[in-house]
Design a protein around this motif. Structure first.
Motif, PDB file in Angstrom:
ATOM      1  N   LEU A 261       4.030   5.612  -1.283  1.00 34.27           N
ATOM      2  CA  LEU A 261       3.770   4.827  -2.492  1.00 34.27           C
ATOM      3  C   LEU A 261       4.458   3.469  -2.358  1.00 34.27           C
ATOM      4  O   LEU A 261       5.616   3.389  -1.970  1.00 34.27           O
ATOM      5  CB  LEU A 261       4.329   5.552  -3.720  1.00 34.27           C
ATOM      6  CG  LEU A 261       4.260   4.769  -5.040  1.00 34.27           C
ATOM      7  CD1 LEU A 261       2.856   4.780  -5.601  1.00 34.27           C
ATOM      8  CD2 LEU A 261       5.234   5.338  -6.055  1.00 34.27           C
ATOM      9  N   LYS A 262       3.704   2.439  -2.660  1.00 37.52           N
ATOM     10  CA  LYS A 262       4.308   1.111  -2.622  1.00 37.52           C
ATOM     11  C   LYS A 262       3.999   0.412  -3.947  1.00 37.52           C
ATOM     12  O   LYS A 262       2.843   0.354  -4.365  1.00 37.52           O
ATOM     13  CB  LYS A 262       3.742   0.311  -1.447  1.00 37.52           C
ATOM     14  CG  LYS A 262       4.511  -0.967  -1.170  1.00 37.52           C
ATOM     15  CD  LYS A 262       4.275  -1.450   0.241  1.00 37.52           C
ATOM     16  CE  LYS A 262       3.061  -2.365   0.264  1.00 37.52           C
ATOM     17  NZ  LYS A 262       2.787  -2.926   1.583  1.00 37.52           N
ATOM     18  N   VAL A 263       5.036  -0.079  -4.599  1.00 37.03           N
ATOM     19  CA  VAL A 263       4.867  -0.788  -5.860  1.00 37.03           C
ATOM     20  C   VAL A 263       5.315  -2.220  -5.643  1.00 37.03           C
ATOM     21  O   VAL A 263       6.406  -2.450  -5.125  1.00 37.03           O
ATOM     22  CB  VAL A 263       5.708  -0.115  -6.972  1.00 37.03           C
ATOM     23  CG1 VAL A 263       5.742  -0.977  -8.218  1.00 37.03           C
ATOM     24  CG2 VAL A 263       5.156   1.267  -7.296  1.00 37.03           C
ATOM     25  N   GLU A 264       4.454  -3.173  -5.985  1.00 33.23           N
ATOM     26  CA  GLU A 264       4.778  -4.574  -5.692  1.00 33.23           C
ATOM     27  C   GLU A 264       4.702  -5.440  -6.936  1.00 33.23           C
ATOM     28  O   GLU A 264       3.647  -5.554  -7.556  1.00 33.23           O
ATOM     29  CB  GLU A 264       3.814  -5.110  -4.628  1.00 33.23           C
ATOM     30  CG  GLU A 264       4.187  -4.641  -3.229  1.00 33.23           C
ATOM     31  CD  GLU A 264       3.382  -5.357  -2.164  1.00 33.23           C
ATOM     32  OE1 GLU A 264       2.199  -5.639  -2.419  1.00 33.23           O
ATOM     33  OE2 GLU A 264       3.941  -5.633  -1.102  1.00 33.23           O
ATOM     34  N   HIS A 265       5.815  -6.031  -7.273  1.00 32.70           N
ATOM     35  CA  HIS A 265       5.900  -7.026  -8.349  1.00 32.70           C
ATOM     36  C   HIS A 265       5.225  -6.546  -9.628  1.00 32.70           C
ATOM     37  O   HIS A 265       4.501  -7.287 -10.277  1.00 32.70           O
ATOM     38  CB  HIS A 265       5.281  -8.354  -7.909  1.00 32.70           C
ATOM     39  CG  HIS A 265       5.863  -8.850  -6.622  1.00 32.70           C
ATOM     40  ND1 HIS A 265       7.190  -9.181  -6.492  1.00 32.70           N
ATOM     41  CD2 HIS A 265       5.307  -9.020  -5.395  1.00 32.70           C
ATOM     42  CE1 HIS A 265       7.428  -9.560  -5.253  1.00 32.70           C
ATOM     43  NE2 HIS A 265       6.302  -9.466  -4.566  1.00 32.70           N
ATOM     44  N   SER A 312       0.841  -4.803  -8.094  1.00 33.64           N
ATOM     45  CA  SER A 312      -0.093  -3.816  -7.567  1.00 33.64           C
ATOM     46  C   SER A 312       0.617  -2.531  -7.179  1.00 33.64           C
ATOM     47  O   SER A 312       1.829  -2.505  -6.944  1.00 33.64           O
ATOM     48  CB  SER A 312      -0.831  -4.393  -6.357  1.00 33.64           C
ATOM     49  OG  SER A 312       0.125  -4.826  -5.408  1.00 33.64           O
ATOM     50  N   ILE A 313      -0.152  -1.441  -7.147  1.00 34.51           N
ATOM     51  CA  ILE A 313       0.360  -0.132  -6.768  1.00 34.51           C
ATOM     52  C   ILE A 313      -0.490   0.346  -5.585  1.00 34.51           C
ATOM     53  O   ILE A 313      -1.714   0.293  -5.655  1.00 34.51           O
ATOM     54  CB  ILE A 313       0.221   0.866  -7.929  1.00 34.51           C
ATOM     55  CG1 ILE A 313       0.902   0.328  -9.190  1.00 34.51           C
ATOM     56  CG2 ILE A 313       0.770   2.220  -7.545  1.00 34.51           C
ATOM     57  CD1 ILE A 313       0.510   1.054 -10.449  1.00 34.51           C
ATOM     58  N   TRP A 314       0.160   0.793  -4.525  1.00 38.88           N
ATOM     59  CA  TRP A 314      -0.552   1.256  -3.338  1.00 38.88           C
ATOM     60  C   TRP A 314      -0.169   2.688  -3.055  1.00 38.88           C
ATOM     61  O   TRP A 314       1.004   3.042  -3.057  1.00 38.88           O
ATOM     62  CB  TRP A 314      -0.214   0.390  -2.119  1.00 38.88           C
ATOM     63  CG  TRP A 314      -0.513  -1.058  -2.295  1.00 38.88           C
ATOM     64  CD1 TRP A 314       0.154  -1.944  -3.090  1.00 38.88           C
ATOM     65  CD2 TRP A 314      -1.574  -1.788  -1.680  1.00 38.88           C
ATOM     66  NE1 TRP A 314      -0.429  -3.181  -2.996  1.00 38.88           N
ATOM     67  CE2 TRP A 314      -1.487  -3.123  -2.134  1.00 38.88           C
ATOM     68  CE3 TRP A 314      -2.595  -1.451  -0.774  1.00 38.88           C
ATOM     69  CZ2 TRP A 314      -2.382  -4.110  -1.731  1.00 38.88           C
ATOM     70  CZ3 TRP A 314      -3.469  -2.433  -0.358  1.00 38.88           C
ATOM     71  CH2 TRP A 314      -3.376  -3.756  -0.838  1.00 38.88           C
TER      72      TRP A 314
END
Lengths: 496, 327
Positions: A261-265, A312-314
């Motif tokens: 999981l990657k959460v950006e700004h 964004s959420i990846w």
């Protein structure tokens, strides 16, 4: 020996399939603070319900100031000077503070009876002032903080001049500072000569404030400990009937996995700003912060309950544009809410139906849900979390809090999710069940599940997490390795 | 061991026991009627009872689904009436193919139901007020179209839907039973059915386990509208005509039948088989008044009394059972 303020003799109460109270003797002296401790389902709530007239015991007697009395309704209790601050606040959001305080005990005046609004307001102000709280009594309670709402609840308990006050898990939803304030108010009550019953899972608070502790186990009052004998290990061994195992470290140091999981700004106005972090496969990732830090808002955004405004959420290298929780579930995310009753439990459905609901599609082949496969799914996952129950066809609401929580967790294991978000996974759960839930989380992570854990209990996070994100008032304050941090340091990072 | 014994003794599902209890009551009542009047127990009278219960009974099935998701549909009577009137128009003035007419008029009902659902979910309005307003609009249209007169002159095989017999059993009854079977199946054995109970029990939690709460609600109101219009068409077939009074009393009787049958007004609990038995009981009562030569005016008093009796007995049994279990 003074006459006890309150005495319960030989109280017994049976519920369907459970002996909730077995021959309990309990007493409370004037000006004394007695804590009730015990695991979930030990009978604390039942005992309090008996004292406050919410349920009638099957057997037993109640004495106040040495006089035998019967308390059949909560109003009886108030009239006899017994005030309750319940675990789940039960205020009416659309009513003002003053109305909430005098709910059911309105002041009435005149030949043609009518509510004396003026007296009610000024008396309410008086009580609020005596609690050192700054609350406008004409305002509605719906937008007030939990701590303020609790003050209103305390004021209600006091409104008829109660001299026995009962606090049921009062600190569960409070921040450290609010807790301290509450404890000092309770001490003030004691100085005024009031008698207090205090129920809490936070044993350090119990030790700090109590004159005496009554330990309950399996519906019986096991022992009374005086102030000198109190220690956390002593209390725990009394609660579970043997020496407690130390809170072992369940953390894994391996941080080499690929990013899941990657959460950006990520930002949402007034909730959280510019949050960035990544979670590795098989990791237990913690989010720490005080109440109001924006943690729940953040994770519910990841789960698709609400949309991010920017950022964004990846997941697994794919950007998520979620239209709702059903989308998140499809992508392999699960979410255990902090408010189990409001957001977790399907109250009219059976234990089995509650467990399988999030993954019906795997056991449904046209034209029907396959009973056998559902049974297998239920067996597999209820055993994995070790739910204690009489029958899978019973209502989930009939189980104890800890067991309900296990079913809610099992629901997501059954849904084969990759990422499980748990928000305050052990709130209101006793020490032993807490330990079980921690071990369960560890076991699931070892088997490849990735867990995002929000908790206000810093020890808990340090025990189980690899890394911890620290938030305060919507901002990201730090991202730390759990093996190199203490609770004090986390608080320090959050608050500076 | 002890808990196990208790469990077996009381393991019968609450829904099933409610229905069995009602059936027992119906049986007892029928025996009394048989002795009280010679006109009760004969194939003609029984045929009338099971036929008459089918019309409002079908609409009550839709109501049951709506009650399960903790909603309410006050527009079923008006939708039924519109369905019946439009059907009469299609069959007489427009001279339409009967199959097409049935499909079209049922679709109109679905449309009205879907409109209810849209207003309730998109604007977050309370179902009570939405369906009440839609009900008024529906009846308004009926009066505009018919000016209060009956549209008569429906002919052809399609009339069997309202008055045909298959052997000794009226066709409307067969349709009713078929609808009960299909819906009972959907509620018990499909994810859709499960999701309705989840929504009714706790809609916030249902959303978080992936139920598309809003879409499901719209589906349910659509089904309720469709069933009502279909029932209205059946009434038109029974009387060869579309009357502006179709469905006048159905809102209350549909809720009554559902509640007698164990459906909770709070949502999350209910069965369509229960509603079938509830409808049968109500029709039996109404029939007994005729049979016993009691004034028609007493019917409402008796129906109301039976509702109170049914829910009171159910509540008492639940309390008693809980007490038994705790021992």
């Amino acid at each position: 020996m003074p006459l006890p303020k309150l005495e319960v003799k030989n109280a017994s109460k049976n519920f369907p399939g459970v002996k909730a109270l077995i021959d309990v003797d309990f007493h409370l002296n004037p000006g004394e603070i007695v804590s009730l401790v015990g695991e979930n389902g030990a009978g604390k709530s039942t005992l309090i319900n008996v004292i406050t007239g919410q349920i009638l015991p099957d057997e037993g007697e109640l004495y106040i100031d040495g006089k035998k009395t019967a308390i059949a309704t909560p109003t009886d209790a108030l009239n006899l000077g017994v005030g309750l601050v319940p675990q789940e606040l039960n205020l009416i959001p659309q009513m003002s503070v003053a109305e909430n305080i005098y709910l059911g005990t309105c002041k009435v005046k005149g030949g043609v009876p009518r509510i004396d609004w003026k007296a009610m307001r000024s008396d309410a102000e008086e009580i609020i002032k005596s609690l050192d709280a700054k609350i406008d009594v004409t305002k509605n309670v719906d937008n007030m903080s939990v701590a303020d709402q609790q003050m209103v609840q305390i004021a209600r308990a006091l409104c008829l001049g109660a001299d026995i006050l009962i606090f049921d898990e009062p600190t569960a939803c409070l921040t450290l500072k609010e807790t301290e304030k509450l404890l000092s108010i309770i001490r003030k009550f004691k100085e005024e000569g009031k008698s207090i019953i205090f129920v809490s899972h936070h044993l350090d608070e119990v030790i700090e404030i109590s004159d005496r502790v009554s330990i309950m186990r399996d519906g019986a009052l096991i022992e009374n400990l005086e102030k000198g004998e109190l220690s956390v290990t002593r209390l725990i061994s009394g609660m579970i009937g043997r020496e407690a195992e130390k809170g072992e470290i369940l953390r894994k140091e391996d941080n080499t996995g690929e990013v899941l999981l990657k959460v950006e700004h990520l930002s949402r106005e007034r909730e959280f700003q510019d949050i960035s972090f990544d979670v590795k496969r098989g990791e237990i990732f913690g989010i720490a912060g005080l109440v109001g830090a924006g943690r729940t808002e953040l994770v519910s955004t990841v789960f698709g309950v609400q949309k991010p405004e920017t950022g964004s959420i990846w997941l697994d290298g794919e950007e998520l544009k979620l239209r709702g929780p059903h989308d998140a579930i499809k992508k392999g995310i699960g979410y255990v809410s902090e408010e189990r009753r409001k957001y977790g439990i399907l109250p009219t459905m059976t234990i089995k139906e509650n467990l399988t609901i999030a993954n019906l599609k795997s056991i449904y082949r046209f034209p029907m849900i396959r009973k056998k496969e559902e049974e297998e799914m239920f067996q597999t996952y209820s055993e994995q979390v070790q739910v204690k129950m009489a029958s899978p066809e019973g209502l989930l609401t009939k189980l104890s809090g800890g067991n309900q929580q296990k079913v809610v967790v099992a629901r997501w294991l059954a849904a084969n999710c990759k990422l499980l978000i748990v928000d305050e996974p052990t709130r209101g759960i006793d020490v032993l069940a807490k330990n079980e839930i921690h071990k369960l989380m560890r076991k699931c992570a070892d088997e490849g599940l990735t867990i995002l854990a929000v908790s206000s209990e810093l020890e808990e996070l340090i025990r189980i997490c690899n890394r911890i994100l620290i938030m305060h008032e919507g901002r990201q304050k730090g991202l730390v390795d759990a093996s190199e941090i203490t609770p004090e340091q986390i608080l320090h990072i959050a608050l500076t | 061991m002890e808990t196990k014994k208790i469990r077996n003794k009381f393991s019968m599902n609450q829904n099933v026991s409610t229905i069995l209890f009602l059936m027992l009551f119906i049986l007892l009542f029928s025996v009394i009627l048989t002795f009280a009047t010679p006109n009760f127990l004969n194939s003609y009278n029984i045929g009338i009872i099971i036929k008459q219960m089918s019309f409002f009974g079908i609409a009550a099935l839709g109501q049951t689904l709506v009650l399960i998701i903790a909603g309410i549909d006050l527009s079923i009577g008006s939708t039924a009436c519109l369905g019946g009137i439009f059907f009469a128009l299609c069959m007489t003035t427009l001279g339409m193919n009967p199959v097409l007419a049935v499909i079209l008029c049922t679709a109109i009902g679905c449309g009205i139901g879907y409109l209810n659902g849209l207003l309730i979910t998109k604007l977050r309005l309370h179902p009570f007020i939405v369906t009440l307003a839609v009900s008024n609009i529906g009846y308004g249209f009926v009066l505009v179209i018919t000016e209060g007169y009956t549209i008569s002159g429906i002919t052809g095989d399609v009339l069997a839907m309202g008055q045909g017999m298959l052997g000794a059993i009226p066709v409307p009854t067969l349709i009713f039973i078929a609808a009960v079977a299909v819906l009972a199946y959907i509620l018990k054995f499909t994810p859709f059915g499960r999701e309705l109970f989840a929504i009714g029990g706790n809609h916030a939690a249902a959303r978080l386990v992936g139920v598309k709460v809003e879409a499901r609600k719209r589906n349910v109101y659509l089904i309720s509208g469709g069933l009502s219009a279909f029932a209205g068409i059946m009434v038109a077939c029974r009387y060869n005509s579309g009357q502006p009074t179709i469905g006048e009393t159905w809102v209350m009787s549909s809720i009554t039948a559902a509640v007698i049958g164990g459906t909770s007004m709070d949502g999350g609990v209910g069965t369509v088989v229960g509603t079938l038995v509830g409808a049968l009981l109500m029709q039996l009562l109404s029939n007994s008044i005729v049979m016993l030569n009691v004034s028609q005016y007493w019917e409402a008093v008796m129906t109301g009394g039976v509702v109170l009796l049914a829910v009171a007995i159910d509540a008492l049994r639940t309390m008693h059972r809980n007490k038994q279990l705790s021992k």
